[in-house]
Design a protein around this motif. Sequence first.
Motif, mmCIF file in Angstrom:
data_model
loop_
_atom_site.group_PDB
_atom_site.id
_atom_site.type_symbol
_atom_site.label_atom_id
_atom_site.label_comp_id
_atom_site.label_asym_id
_atom_site.label_seq_id
_atom_site.Cartn_x
_atom_site.Cartn_y
_atom_site.Cartn_z
ATOM 1 N N ARG A 105 -14.593 -6.007 19.604
ATOM 2 C CA ARG A 105 -14.771 -7.362 19.087
ATOM 3 C C ARG A 105 -15.045 -8.339 20.233
ATOM 4 N N THR A 106 -14.355 -8.162 21.345
ATOM 5 C CA THR A 106 -14.606 -9.016 22.504
ATOM 6 C C THR A 106 -16.034 -8.838 23.005
ATOM 7 N N ALA A 107 -16.518 -7.603 23.016
ATOM 8 C CA ALA A 107 -17.900 -7.338 23.440
ATOM 9 C C ALA A 107 -18.890 -8.030 22.508
ATOM 10 N N LEU B 67 -18.296 -10.769 20.790
ATOM 11 C CA LEU B 67 -18.208 -12.205 21.076
ATOM 12 C C LEU B 67 -18.920 -12.549 22.377
ATOM 13 N N ALA B 68 -18.811 -11.675 23.381
ATOM 14 C CA ALA B 68 -19.509 -11.910 24.646
ATOM 15 C C ALA B 68 -21.023 -11.954 24.424
ATOM 16 N N GLU B 69 -21.508 -11.109 23.527
ATOM 17 C CA GLU B 69 -22.934 -11.111 23.202
ATOM 18 C C GLU B 69 -23.322 -12.391 22.463
ATOM 19 N N GLU B 70 -22.452 -12.846 21.562
ATOM 20 C CA GLU B 70 -22.709 -14.099 20.853
ATOM 21 C C GLU B 70 -22.746 -15.278 21.825
ATOM 22 N N ILE B 71 -21.805 -15.288 22.766
ATOM 23 C CA ILE B 71 -21.772 -16.360 23.772
ATOM 24 C C ILE B 71 -23.054 -16.343 24.600
ATOM 25 N N GLY C 105 -14.611 -9.901 31.906
ATOM 26 C CA GLY C 105 -14.497 -9.426 30.536
ATOM 27 C C GLY C 105 -15.150 -10.297 29.482
ATOM 28 N N VAL C 106 -15.289 -11.595 29.763
ATOM 29 C CA VAL C 106 -15.802 -12.528 28.756
ATOM 30 C C VAL C 106 -17.203 -13.028 29.083
ATOM 31 N N PHE C 107 -17.492 -13.241 30.357
ATOM 32 C CA PHE C 107 -18.726 -13.924 30.734
ATOM 33 C C PHE C 107 -19.751 -13.013 31.412
ATOM 34 N N HIS C 108 -19.525 -11.695 31.378
ATOM 35 C CA HIS C 108 -20.389 -10.789 32.128
ATOM 36 C C HIS C 108 -21.786 -10.656 31.530
ATOM 37 N N ARG C 109 -21.980 -11.036 30.278
ATOM 38 C CA ARG C 109 -23.296 -10.898 29.653
ATOM 39 C C ARG C 109 -24.173 -12.149 29.821
ATOM 40 N N LEU C 110 -23.662 -13.173 30.453
ATOM 41 C CA LEU C 110 -24.419 -14.414 30.583
ATOM 42 C C LEU C 110 -25.576 -14.265 31.568
ATOM 43 N N ASP C 111 -26.618 -15.035 31.336
ATOM 44 C CA ASP C 111 -27.779 -15.055 32.214
ATOM 45 C C ASP C 111 -27.384 -15.744 33.524
ATOM 46 N N PRO C 112 -27.482 -15.044 34.663
ATOM 47 C CA PRO C 112 -27.099 -15.647 35.942
ATOM 48 C C PRO C 112 -27.839 -16.943 36.250
#
Length: 268
Positions: free
Chosen positions: A36-38, A40-44, A77-84
């Motif tokens: 579920r966290t993964a 949400l990370a994708e949604e963020i 864990g939360v922000f690793h999918r964000l565009d640098p």
Amino acid sequence: MNAKALFRASLPLKLKEEAAGDKPLSSGDKAADQARTAELAEEISTWQDIFYAENRRKLLVVLQGMDTSGKDGTVRGVFHRLDPLGVRTVSFKSPTAAELAHDYLWRVHREVPAQRELVIFNRSHYEDVLWPAVHDQIDAKECKRRYRQIQEFERMLAETGTVLLKFFLHISRDEQKKRLEERLADPEKHWKVDLNDLEERKYWNDYQHLYEKAIGETDTDEAPWYVIPADSKTHRNLAIASVVGETMKAMKLAYPAPNPDYFKTQVK
């Protein structure tokens, strides 16, 4: 379940040891919670793309907590999918001589997000009240003055387009002891060990009292504090991802209106 309402600091704040182990969002299945966290990370990440394109606002995430409470782990864990391209993490260490020559907020103001940027503070301006107060470098009167200045500083950020989210990662003393012992026992984790962390455990109760005071003095609607139970790393990430996701959804983000001239343009 509304995570923002669930974790919003309840004032007057009393940090209870047993509350650090709470897991109100957990399904009871660790793997399911991680999945579920993964999600949400994708949604963020999706929201961040729109946020960046919109080019209208700024987002500041503040992570505070005792040593080993999971500030680094939250970033991973939360922000690793964000565009640098649109995210930046700032870690505040002991102030340098040049920084000490200015007011204590000078180095912080330089690092706040620019338009369309998401910035994560791994520790923050709150260190400039907590550590000096614990070590008797400033008195209660100066603490009060700094709380007022911080509140005014954060209000100014909010009024100029910054959305603020402040997270206190609430870890128990026993859990901190366990994590420190794990680092000491593992040679590959020795790089994480700072002997000052062990020394600061002597002041545990002082820090808890000061966090209660700091959060109580600086929790506002424009710069809210969220108290996150942090004994469970999995639930900590789930809780923070839930709050960030709800916040970005509530921002009513939208891509800029299309340029009608582009519909007539041909690529040759």
